[in-house]
Design a protein around this motif. Sequence first.
Motif, PDB file in Angstrom:
ATOM      1  N   ALA A  81       0.832  -1.196   0.000  1.00 28.70           N
ATOM      2  CA  ALA A  81       0.000   0.000   0.000  1.00 28.70           C
ATOM      3  C   ALA A  81       0.872   1.254   0.000  1.00 28.70           C
ATOM      4  CB  ALA A  81      -0.934  -0.014   1.207  1.00 28.70           C
ATOM      5  N   LEU A  84       2.259   1.798  -3.436  1.00 30.41           N
ATOM      6  CA  LEU A  84       1.180   2.243  -4.312  1.00 30.41           C
ATOM      7  C   LEU A  84       0.882   3.724  -4.080  1.00 30.41           C
ATOM      8  CD1 LEU A  84      -0.973   1.562  -6.404  1.00 30.41           C
ATOM      9  CD2 LEU A  84      -2.453   0.880  -4.529  1.00 30.41           C
ATOM     10  N   LEU A 113      -7.273   5.557  -3.512  1.00 30.85           N
ATOM     11  CA  LEU A 113      -6.887   4.514  -4.461  1.00 30.85           C
ATOM     12  C   LEU A 113      -6.614   3.201  -3.741  1.00 30.85           C
ATOM     13  CD1 LEU A 113      -6.137   3.589  -7.331  1.00 30.85           C
ATOM     14  CD2 LEU A 113      -3.832   4.485  -6.904  1.00 30.85           C
ATOM     15  N   VAL A 114      -5.880   3.261  -2.643  1.00 29.69           N
ATOM     16  CA  VAL A 114      -5.582   2.062  -1.863  1.00 29.69           C
ATOM     17  C   VAL A 114      -6.873   1.436  -1.338  1.00 29.69           C
ATOM     18  CG1 VAL A 114      -4.549   1.259   0.304  1.00 29.69           C
ATOM     19  CG2 VAL A 114      -3.219   2.684  -1.257  1.00 29.69           C
ATOM     20  N   GLU A 115      -7.788   2.250  -0.835  1.00 30.60           N
ATOM     21  CA  GLU A 115      -9.041   1.717  -0.306  1.00 30.60           C
ATOM     22  C   GLU A 115      -9.875   1.059  -1.395  1.00 30.60           C
ATOM     23  OE1 GLU A 115      -9.957   1.224   2.873  1.00 30.60           O
ATOM     24  OE2 GLU A 115      -7.892   1.893   3.144  1.00 30.60           O
ATOM     25  N   VAL A 116      -9.955   1.682  -2.562  1.00 29.81           N
ATOM     26  CA  VAL A 116     -10.708   1.094  -3.672  1.00 29.81           C
ATOM     27  C   VAL A 116     -10.108  -0.249  -4.071  1.00 29.81           C
ATOM     28  CG1 VAL A 116     -11.261   1.371  -6.132  1.00 29.81           C
ATOM     29  CG2 VAL A 116     -11.626   3.266  -4.543  1.00 29.81           C
ATOM     30  N   LEU A 117      -8.791  -0.317  -4.155  1.00 33.12           N
ATOM     31  CA  LEU A 117      -8.140  -1.568  -4.532  1.00 33.12           C
ATOM     32  C   LEU A 117      -8.343  -2.639  -3.463  1.00 33.12           C
ATOM     33  CD1 LEU A 117      -4.892  -0.219  -6.206  1.00 33.12           C
ATOM     34  CD2 LEU A 117      -6.872  -1.246  -7.324  1.00 33.12           C
ATOM     35  N   ARG A 118      -8.360  -2.251  -2.213  1.00 32.52           N
ATOM     36  CA  ARG A 118      -8.638  -3.217  -1.141  1.00 32.52           C
ATOM     37  C   ARG A 118     -10.064  -3.740  -1.239  1.00 32.52           C
ATOM     38  NH1 ARG A 118      -5.312  -0.118   3.546  1.00 32.52           N
ATOM     39  NH2 ARG A 118      -3.384  -1.298   3.287  1.00 32.52           N
ATOM     40  N   LYS A 119     -11.017  -2.839  -1.470  1.00 32.71           N
ATOM     41  CA  LYS A 119     -12.431  -3.236  -1.566  1.00 32.71           C
ATOM     42  C   LYS A 119     -12.679  -4.168  -2.731  1.00 32.71           C
ATOM     43  CE  LYS A 119     -14.323   0.863   0.628  1.00 32.71           C
ATOM     44  NZ  LYS A 119     -15.031   2.134   0.412  1.00 32.71           N
ATOM     45  N   THR A 120     -11.945  -3.999  -3.809  1.00 33.50           N
ATOM     46  CA  THR A 120     -12.138  -4.847  -4.983  1.00 33.50           C
ATOM     47  C   THR A 120     -11.273  -6.106  -4.935  1.00 33.50           C
ATOM     48  OG1 THR A 120     -10.479  -3.627  -6.267  1.00 33.50           O
ATOM     49  CG2 THR A 120     -12.792  -2.896  -6.443  1.00 33.50           C
ATOM     50  N   GLN A 144      -8.011  -6.324  -5.021  1.00 32.59           N
ATOM     51  CA  GLN A 144      -6.787  -6.231  -5.800  1.00 32.59           C
ATOM     52  C   GLN A 144      -5.568  -5.873  -4.956  1.00 32.59           C
ATOM     53  OE1 GLN A 144      -7.290  -4.166  -9.586  1.00 32.59           O
ATOM     54  NE2 GLN A 144      -9.496  -4.371  -9.313  1.00 32.59           N
ATOM     55  N   LEU A 145      -5.819  -5.547  -3.687  1.00 30.69           N
ATOM     56  CA  LEU A 145      -4.741  -5.252  -2.754  1.00 30.69           C
ATOM     57  C   LEU A 145      -5.152  -5.842  -1.414  1.00 30.69           C
ATOM     58  CD1 LEU A 145      -2.028  -3.681  -2.364  1.00 30.69           C
ATOM     59  CD2 LEU A 145      -3.417  -1.768  -1.568  1.00 30.69           C
TER      60      LEU A 145
END
Length: 141
Positions: free
Chosen positions: A97, A100, A127-134, A136-137
């Motif tokens: 994270a 990123l 951006l980090v939160e969106v990727l975590r929710k999907t 991808q992170l």
Amino acid sequence: MATRDLGRLAKRVKAHRLELYPSRLAAAQAAGISKDTWFRIEEGQEVREATYAKVDRALGWITGSCLSVAEGLEPLLADSQNGTSALPTRASRPMTADALKRAAFEAARAKLPNAPIGDIDAFGDELVEVLRKTGQLANGD
């Protein structure tokens, strides 16, 4: 910004050059730089960032790949059919994270130099939160 490992870059550039060109001179000519400049890169010496972009093109990498390699990432091959490439990957570990956020910050500062720093930081966090929710992170990254 991560510390640049120009020795790592030198090895990758030389290995890929040997696959594509019969000599340093041929690679340098394809890049539009002198053979001495190409030699400097393969010897792990620093050159101008614009020169790295020329080397990227000569090696069939997207612009910025030389700098990415020097920072521990893998080069991105340019897709001649549609101009895109796969996402960068680290050879030994996934992107964290923090990495990123740093990449998002550097990209935003380059493209939006007048944007307030707080807004850029907030963008990286989002951006980090969106990727975590999907998915991808990972949450632990």
